[in-house]
Write an enzyme that holds these catalytic residues in place. Structure first.
Site, PDB file in Angstrom:
ATOM      1  N   HIS A 100      41.944  61.075 -97.781  1.00 61.44           N
ATOM      2  CA  HIS A 100      43.092  60.766 -96.762  1.00 61.44           C
ATOM      3  C   HIS A 100      41.881  59.614 -95.910  1.00 61.44           C
ATOM      4  CE1 HIS A 100      41.663  63.980 -94.089  1.00 61.44           C
ATOM      5  NE2 HIS A 100      41.661  63.251 -93.238  1.00 61.44           N
ATOM      6  N   HIS A 115      42.449  56.686 -93.202  1.00 61.19           N
ATOM      7  CA  HIS A 115      43.166  56.045 -91.587  1.00 61.19           C
ATOM      8  C   HIS A 115      43.024  54.647 -91.343  1.00 61.19           C
ATOM      9  CE1 HIS A 115      41.937  60.926 -89.961  1.00 61.19           C
ATOM     10  NE2 HIS A 115      40.882  60.077 -90.790  1.00 61.19           N
TER      11      HIS A 115
END
Ligand code: AMP
Length: 113
Positions: A99, A101
């Protein structure tokens, strides 16, 4: 083998998220524990544990995630933001589904802790 994580449950709809963007390759939603006024996660639909496990065939996907992150940051009205990919436990990774951010809306310091 790649393990399922809480992000797998978000992707398959078992757990709700505050979605901000979705397409055939990725999903973006607000972080549940925001570290800044804007804190969004962009995750691939493909289950890749971390950047370490990304392969050459994922190059276009990785570029897509970065581009989508930038697009979202601008749509959120950010002029400056930080793009972070924690890779591995001691680097701060807690969810082992790759992922990105997108963090912004406040002044930041460098180096990070
Ligand atoms: P990292 O520490 O880089 O692995 O980032 C994982 C992020 O996922 C953290 O910032 C968490 O606050 C966030 N997170 C964990 N569970 C959820 C959830 N259910 N919805 C939104 N964000 C989450």
């Amino acid at each position: 083998m790649t393990k399922e994580t809480i992000f797998t449950s978000i992707l398959n709809g078992k757990i709700k998220c505050d979605e901000v963007y979705s397409d055939e390759l990725c999903l973006a939603f607000r972080d549940i524990q925001p570290q800044a006024p804007t804190h969004i996660l962009v995750i691939p639909r493909k289950n890749i544990s971390s950047l370490k496990e990304a392969e050459e065939k994922d190059i276009n996907l990785l570029g897509h995630l970065l581009f989508v992150g930038s697009k979202i940051a601008k749509e959120e009205g950010l002029e400056n933001w930080r793009t972070v990919i924690n890779t591995g436990e001691t680097a701060g990774q807690t969810v082992f589904h790759l992922h990105i951010h997108i963090i912004g809306g406040r002044d930041m310091t460098w180096p990070p802790g």
